[in-house]
Design an enzyme around this catalytic site. Structure first.
Site, PDB file in Angstrom:
ATOM      1  N   GLY A   1      -6.652  -8.143   1.427  1.00 21.34           N
ATOM      2  CA  GLY A   1      -7.974  -7.574   1.655  1.00 21.34           C
ATOM      3  C   GLY A   1      -9.043  -8.085   0.704  1.00 21.34           C
TER       4      GLY A   1
ATOM      5  N   GLU B   1       0.842  -1.212   0.000  1.00 19.78           N
ATOM      6  CA  GLU B   1       0.000   0.000   0.000  1.00 19.78           C
ATOM      7  C   GLU B   1       0.868   1.249   0.000  1.00 19.78           C
ATOM      8  OE1 GLU B   1      -2.375  -1.240   3.336  1.00 19.78           O
ATOM      9  OE2 GLU B   1      -3.297  -2.768   2.065  1.00 19.78           O
TER      10      GLU B   1
HETATM   11  P1  13P Z   1      -5.403  -8.673   4.882  1.00 21.68           P
HETATM   12  O1  13P Z   1      -5.036  -9.723   5.923  1.00 21.68           O
HETATM   13  O2  13P Z   1      -6.513  -7.775   5.329  1.00 21.68           O
HETATM   14  O3  13P Z   1      -5.591  -9.286   3.552  1.00 21.68           O
HETATM   15  O4  13P Z   1      -4.124  -7.708   4.763  1.00 21.68           O
HETATM   16  C1  13P Z   1      -2.884  -8.252   4.588  1.00 21.68           C
HETATM   17  C2  13P Z   1      -1.864  -7.186   4.753  1.00 21.68           C
HETATM   18  O5  13P Z   1      -1.735  -6.306   3.921  1.00 21.68           O
HETATM   19  C3  13P Z   1      -1.039  -7.209   5.970  1.00 21.68           C
HETATM   20  O6  13P Z   1       0.030  -6.338   5.862  1.00 21.68           O
END
Ligand code: 13P
Length: 262
Positions: free
Chosen positions: A178, A102
């Site tokens: 996500g 991100e």
């Molecule tokens: P999720 O477990 O919500 O898919 O996110 C993973 C993540 O980006 C952890 O850094």
């Protein structure tokens, strides 16, 4: 002569991302701290937003729970409005997530930025959790190994072996974050095995045998057992499920049961 313990100590890190005020963070940790504290044989690291770190330090002090930041800047101090320095992070925690997809995607972080941060983290005795991972398009084009291999190599440029062996790498395929669609345990194992082989080529068998490599991307209480049954995974970097106390406790307990060192 006693033999050195060469087993890798598993890690489960909860990346809360941009969720929870300081008060809400306290409530969340209070809800799960006793259950997390009795998990043995695995390191549990909570990575709340920066502003929640300070109040949480006191709360977790008497427990086995560690704290981590989600990012930091690559300068120690100065006129960098809005940034947080490694000195400030190291004052409050032991771990720091670096190069999360991100941050690469929305904030333009390059491999060179991540590399500067990794080196500075070590300078301040922080353990980096460096993230690598491919997009769906890259995966479909068969470029997964090329992409994660390059992120690994560039992120570690100039990092000496005695630091590289302390590294935590998180393999997080972007398409799995996500989305509710985790990588299959076999795919996660294969890519993590590839990363470990790269560490061996870049450094040595000692480094590749010591560095922890986690899987991240839609890890849940329901799929953690299948994932952790894979030999190359040394734990998980958990997003959404780390905000649900029952689920996170279960993820930590299962990981410790399957991988824990006692
Ligand atoms: P999720 O477990 O919500 O898919 O996110 C993973 C993540 O980006 C952890 O850094």
């Amino acid at each position: 002569m006693p033999q050195p313990d060469l087993r890798r100590h598993p890690i489960i890190a909860g990346n809360w991302k941009m969720n929870k005020t300081a008060d809400e963070a306290m409530d969340l940790v209070e809800e799960m701290i006793d259950d997390l504290d009795v998990v043995e044989g695995a390191t549990i690291v909570l990575c709340p937003p920066f502003v929640a770190l300070y109040p949480l330090v006191d709360l977790v002090e008497q427990s086995s729970i560690m704290l981590g930041a989600q990012n930091m800047y690559y300068e120690e101090a100065g006129a960098y409005t809005g940034e947080i320095s490694p000195v400030m992070v190291a004052d409050l925690c032991d771990y720091v997530i670096l190069g999360h997809s991100e941050r690469r995607q929305y904030f333009g972080e390059s491999d060179a930025d991540v590399n500067k941060k990794v080196k500075l983290a070590f300078k301040h005795s922080l353990i980096p959790i460096m993230c690598v991972g491919e997009t769906l398009a890259q995966r479909e084009a068969g470029e997964t190994e090329r992409v994660v291999g390059s992120q690994l190599r560039l992120g570690l440029e100039g990092v000496p072996p005695h630091q590289a062996r302390e590294m935590v790498i998180a393999y997080e395929p972007i398409w799995a974050i996500g989305t509710g669609h985790a990588a299959t345990p076999q795919d996660a194992n294969a890519t993590i095995g590839y990363l470990r082989q790269q560490l061996r080529e870049l450094y040595s068998a000692v480094v590749s045998g010591a560095a922890r490599i986690l899987y991240g991307g839609s890890v849940t209480a329901a799929n953690v057992r299948d994932l952790m049954n894979q030999p190359e995974l040394d734990g998980a970097l958990v997003g959404g499920a780390s905000l649900k106390p029952d689920d996170f406790v279960r993820i930590c307990a299962v990981t410790a049961e399957l991988k824990g060192i006692r």
